[in-house]
Write a protein that holds these residues in place. Structure first.
Motif, PDB file in Angstrom:
ATOM      1  N   LYS B 126       0.837  -1.200   0.000  1.00 22.50           N
ATOM      2  CA  LYS B 126       0.000   0.000   0.000  1.00 22.50           C
ATOM      3  C   LYS B 126       0.882   1.264   0.000  1.00 22.50           C
ATOM      4  N   ARG B 127       1.883   1.243   0.877  1.00 20.06           N
ATOM      5  CA  ARG B 127       2.798   2.395   0.963  1.00 20.06           C
ATOM      6  C   ARG B 127       3.547   2.585  -0.355  1.00 20.06           C
ATOM      7  N   LEU B 128       4.079   1.489  -0.869  1.00 20.40           N
ATOM      8  CA  LEU B 128       4.862   1.586  -2.104  1.00 20.40           C
ATOM      9  C   LEU B 128       3.975   2.013  -3.277  1.00 20.40           C
ATOM     10  N   GLY B 129       2.726   1.541  -3.260  1.00 23.36           N
ATOM     11  CA  GLY B 129       1.795   1.898  -4.330  1.00 23.36           C
ATOM     12  C   GLY B 129       1.506   3.389  -4.396  1.00 23.36           C
ATOM     13  N   LYS B 130       1.668   4.054  -3.264  1.00 19.89           N
ATOM     14  CA  LYS B 130       1.448   5.505  -3.241  1.00 19.89           C
ATOM     15  C   LYS B 130       2.666   6.264  -3.762  1.00 19.89           C
ATOM     16  N   HIS B 131       3.839   5.686  -3.598  1.00 14.25           N
ATOM     17  CA  HIS B 131       5.064   6.447  -3.881  1.00 14.25           C
ATOM     18  C   HIS B 131       5.824   6.001  -5.125  1.00 14.25           C
ATOM     19  N   VAL B 132       5.927   4.687  -5.328  1.00 14.88           N
ATOM     20  CA  VAL B 132       6.768   4.208  -6.439  1.00 14.88           C
ATOM     21  C   VAL B 132       6.277   4.727  -7.798  1.00 14.88           C
ATOM     22  N   PRO B 133       4.954   4.744  -8.064  1.00 17.11           N
ATOM     23  CA  PRO B 133       4.510   5.262  -9.364  1.00 17.11           C
ATOM     24  C   PRO B 133       4.848   6.740  -9.580  1.00 17.11           C
ATOM     25  N   LEU B 134       5.094   7.464  -8.486  1.00 16.37           N
ATOM     26  CA  LEU B 134       5.432   8.884  -8.630  1.00 16.37           C
ATOM     27  C   LEU B 134       6.911   9.095  -8.941  1.00 16.37           C
ATOM     28  N   GLN B 135       7.712   8.052  -8.744  1.00 18.99           N
ATOM     29  CA  GLN B 135       9.157   8.122  -8.980  1.00 18.99           C
ATOM     30  C   GLN B 135       9.798   9.292  -8.218  1.00 18.99           C
ATOM     31  N   GLU B 136      10.413  10.259  -8.915  1.00 22.45           N
ATOM     32  CA  GLU B 136      11.141  11.337  -8.222  1.00 22.45           C
ATOM     33  C   GLU B 136      10.245  12.137  -7.275  1.00 22.45           C
ATOM     34  N   ALA B 137       8.961  12.158  -7.562  1.00 24.17           N
ATOM     35  CA  ALA B 137       8.049  12.950  -6.728  1.00 24.17           C
ATOM     36  C   ALA B 137       7.569  12.176  -5.496  1.00 24.17           C
ATOM     37  N   GLY B 138       7.915  10.901  -5.390  1.00 22.09           N
ATOM     38  CA  GLY B 138       7.509  10.112  -4.230  1.00 22.09           C
ATOM     39  C   GLY B 138       8.649   9.991  -3.229  1.00 22.09           C
ATOM     40  N   ARG B 139       8.375   9.312  -2.109  1.00 15.64           N
ATOM     41  CA  ARG B 139       9.417   9.053  -1.109  1.00 15.64           C
ATOM     42  C   ARG B 139       9.419   7.569  -0.796  1.00 15.64           C
ATOM     43  N   VAL B 140      10.576   6.950  -0.874  1.00 18.52           N
ATOM     44  CA  VAL B 140      10.683   5.550  -0.479  1.00 18.52           C
ATOM     45  C   VAL B 140      11.518   5.473   0.799  1.00 18.52           C
TER      46      VAL B 140
END
Lengths: 212, 570
Positions: B126-140
């Motif tokens: 769930k967490r990764l699904g929110k961030h990984v698709p955003l790439q540079e704009a997300g946070r991992v």
């Protein structure tokens, strides 16, 4: 939380934008990284320095070697740290060094700069009013909570050669509050170049191809 | 063609290189034209990774395959190394064709992925699904090692889905013309966007060689892409659809587009560059120093030479310059095959040296560097142990200035940076470019110094020019003056002084060419780095970016270890 790499990179760029040279900015970024690894306040130690440099309130000392540690004139922690590393610590003959320096601003930035010694076979003891750190590759002992005063009347630095196997566990994630991070980002942004007509035409992207 | 090898020992060289009898001087090797002609070798990072994967019998399997009827959803593909488990977490997207772009400013892709330590639970997904698709704009987080994305090859994807949906296999020619079904447009690691820092995994055996986590992610992605294309074919064709046959899968790699953003890496990391090139040159030196060659070693060389010609025949490029280079390579390889077939390796001392002398005198640089790679192939014992030492471990070298005088620095310049001094940087063509960090792209870029603004914000990558400037300033000083005093007066030269001091023990750490010249091709920097990764099929699209293929011909993940072919790139 940020990675060490992110914090070091943004700090280096912010340092450059504040008025440091590239060579100094690299050292500032590394100092901040080391403060973070030792679980000490990190970017917070340098932000006031960046602010004063960037606003022109503080001029970087231009002739470092004229700053004698004991002359009583105000010292800026980070630049004093570079002075110590450049002139008091040799690659090959270093055994020990004791310094007492009066009137130091941003003393935590001095500590950050000197932490590279601890990572290279040196036992470091540094203290100012309300704070003392004793560190080697084996252990870190901190006494007092006055981590990051703006200025102190004097700082004691003791460094001695001590080759031990590194056993301390370093931190590898860094908490930076949002406003501080934004300040660093905004400062770093000043080292970036806006697009021009030429760069838009010849810029380097990997293309927007329809043939593939 | 001049004889460029120096057939003698030189004491000042790095011990890593110095132990052999013959070596190539950094003045020969560290030129843009030469490093821009490098090819993959058995020291390449993909080769190192796959040797380990198959030797240790890593086990790959799907943990989850959750796609809706449009193919949108997530896939978990895990690998158990025997000591640790990593999972490639992939998010697939329904990307309208008009949004498909390889450029770094793109905001949507056909799929995005991360390499996760362990097996993710539903909260992680769930967490990764929110961030990984955003790439540079997300946070991992520190639990993720790699972040990347990929787009379909428009040319090949639709064709393969269409054919497989009808139960027909695509032809060999259709596949090799493109070489991949998907290409990555960025693969990040080392702490970017919140990923784990390299320092946190550098002691894991499986990641000791450089870029192993990033290349593991791409290797796993290759298998998932084959299964994805089969899934789309089946969705379209139902029970009549088929999967791509294994021997055709092996012909395909993962494509990649690499632009200027990667180019300064080698200049920012002289310590790493020195490690990479020292290892390759050390291996080459040791091979040239062999006094005799066995029949099986010589036959293996000839066999791989012949396969290299076949690869050259399949090497497609749209670049006029690269096409010319490939044509010359083919001609050179045909000639070399003839020379090799008449070469009596039993009657010569130092047979490889003799053969390589012919290569150096009669072939192009592209061919010479391919032959360097080929000569390493028969010698696993001589070469492979150098691989894990191609990374940096632990703390940065401690460079301090005390007791170092201006004369000391001048002597280092004379010894290691003489190449920088003969250039007139006041000539506009010799200082035509400047490296900068782009506000719009947040990546390194190359500007035209005399045509656009921004050179006041130049990144410190003009090494030759800055060495030359430092040299001029030092010549005005008393030679016995301490360099720390000098820098107190001229702190703007600190970066270049520290670089010169740090390069004392790094003979192959510096590219010995003018990196701001009008003639400089950033492509050479990209080719050098990518060849160490193990990339093939270089297809320059300009002097600033290049298409490549990764893992073409590689064994599929999950294949039997006993069937592992060490020479898969050929």
């Amino acid at each position: 939380m940020y990675s060490l790499g992110e914090v070091e990179t943004i700090s280096k760029k912010a340092a450059k934008a504040s008025g440091m040279t590239w060579g100094e900015a690299v050292e500032a970024g590394y100092a901040i990284r080391n403060l973070a690894r030792f679980n000490l306040p990190n970017v917070e130690a340098f932000v006031p320095l960046f602010q004063e440099l960037a606003s022109g309130k503080l001029f970087r000392p231009s002739i470092l070697y004229e700053i004698e540690p004991s002359d009583g004139k105000e010292k800026i922690g980070f630049f004093l740290g570079l002075l110590i590393l450049d002139t008091r610590v040799s690659d090959t003959y270093f055994e020990s060094e004791n310094l007492e320096v009066k009137n130091v601003r941003f003393p935590l930035s001095l500590l950050g700069t000197l932490l590279s010694l601890v990572l290279n076979d040196v036992e470091l003891e540094i203290s100012w009013k309300g704070f003392k750190l004793m560190a080697s590759a084996k252990s870190v002992i901190i006494k007092g909570r006055n981590f990051n005063p703006e200025s102190v009347d004097y700082v004691c630095v003791k460094a001695s050669y001590c080759r031990v196997k590194q056993t301390i566990e370093f931190k590898n994630r860094v908490f930076v509050n949002k406003s501080t991070w934004m300040y660093l980002e905004n400062l770093a942004f000043q080292t970036y170049v806006p697009d021009s007509e030429v760069s838009r035409k010849t810029g380097a992207g990997s293309g927007n191809l329809i043939d593939d | 063609m001049t004889n460029q090898l120096k057939y003698k020992k030189e004491d000042e060289l790095d011990p890593q290189v110095n132990e052999g009898q013959f070596h190539r001087s950094p003045d020969v090797v560290m030129k843009l034209g030469r490093i821009g002609s490098f090819h993959q070798s058995r020291l390449s990072f993909m080769r190192q990774l796959l040797r380990r994967v198959f030797a240790e019998k890593w086990n790959f399997n799907y943990g989850n395959w959750c796609l809706d009827n449009r193919g949108v959803g997530h896939i978990i593909y895990s690998v158990n190394t025997g000591t640790r488990v990593y999972s490639l977490v992939i998010f697939t997207h329904d990307l309208p064709p008009e949004e498909r772009s390889d450029r770094v400013i793109a905001t949507a892709w056909d799929l995005t992925f991360t390499l996760f330590k362990g097996v993710p639970d539903s909260e992680d997904i769930k967490r990764l699904g929110k961030h990984v698709p955003l790439q540079e704009a997300g946070r991992v987080s520190e639990n993720e090692l790699v972040l990347g994305r990929a787009n379909r090859s428009v040319r090949l994807w639709d064709l393969v889905v269409e054919k497989l949906s009808k139960g027909i296999q695509p032809t060999h020619a259709e596949l090799v013309n493109v070489g991949y079904l998907m290409r990555t447009t960025a693969v990040y690691g080392s702490g970017k966007f919140g990923l784990a820092d390299r320092v946190t995994i550098e002691n894991y055996d499986e990641f000791k060689a450089p870029f192993q986590a990033e290349l593991l992610a791409v290797y796993m992605l290759r298998n998932v892409v084959f299964d994805l294309v089969a899934w789309f074919a089946k969705s379209k064709g139902g029970s009549g659809a088929s999967e791509l046959e294994d021997q055709l899968k092996r012909k395909l790699g993962v494509g990649n587009s690499t632009g200027l953003g990667m180019a300064p890496f080698l200049v920012y990391h002289p310590d790493l560059l020195n490690k990479w090139i020292s290892a390759r040159e050390r291996a080459f030196t040791d091979v040239l120093s062999l006094e005799s060659v066995s029949e099986s070693e010589f036959n293996l060389f000839k066999e791989l030479l012949s396969k290299s010609l076949n690869n050259a025949l399949e090497w497609a490029s749209i670049s006029k310059d690269q096409i010319k280079r490939i044509e010359q390579l083919k001609e050179d390889l045909r000639n070399l095959l003839m020379v090799a077939s008449n070469f009596d390796y039993t009657r010569k001392t130092y047979p490889w040296l003799n053969l390589y002398q012919w290569v150096e005198e009669n072939t192009s640089m592209e061919t010479q560097e391919l032959v360097v790679s080929l000569l390493l192939e028969p010698y696993a014992e001589l070469v492979d142990h150098l691989g894990p030492n191609m990374s940096l471990f632990g703390e940065k070298e401690f460079i301090r200035l005390q007791n170092t005088t201006c004369n000391d620095v001048l002597a280092l310049i004379e010894g290691n940076f003489k190449w920088a001094l003969g250039v007139d940087y006041t000539n506009q063509s010799h200082s035509a470019r400047f490296w900068y960090y782009s506000q719009a792209k947040l990546e390194p870029r190359l500007g035209e110094r005399y045509e656009e603004s921004g050179s006041d914000l130049e990144e410190p990558l003009a090494i030759g020019r800055d060495v030359s400037l430092l040299n001029c300033q030092l010549l005005k000083e008393e030679g016995t003056r301490l360099i720390s005093e000098f820098l107190s007066d001229q702190p703007e030269l600190r970066h270049i002084v520290m670089r010169i001091l740090s390069c004392r023990t790094m003979p192959y750490g510096e590219i010995r060419d003018n990196l701001i010249s009008k003639e400089m091709r950033p492509l050479d920097l990209l080719r050098c780095k990518l060849s160490f990764f193990g990339a093939t099929n270089f297809d320059p699209r300009s002097d600033r970016w290049v298409r490549i293929c990764m893992y073409k011909n590689a064994p599929l993940a999950g294949s039997l270890s006993s069937a592992y072919d060490e020479f898969w790139p050929y």
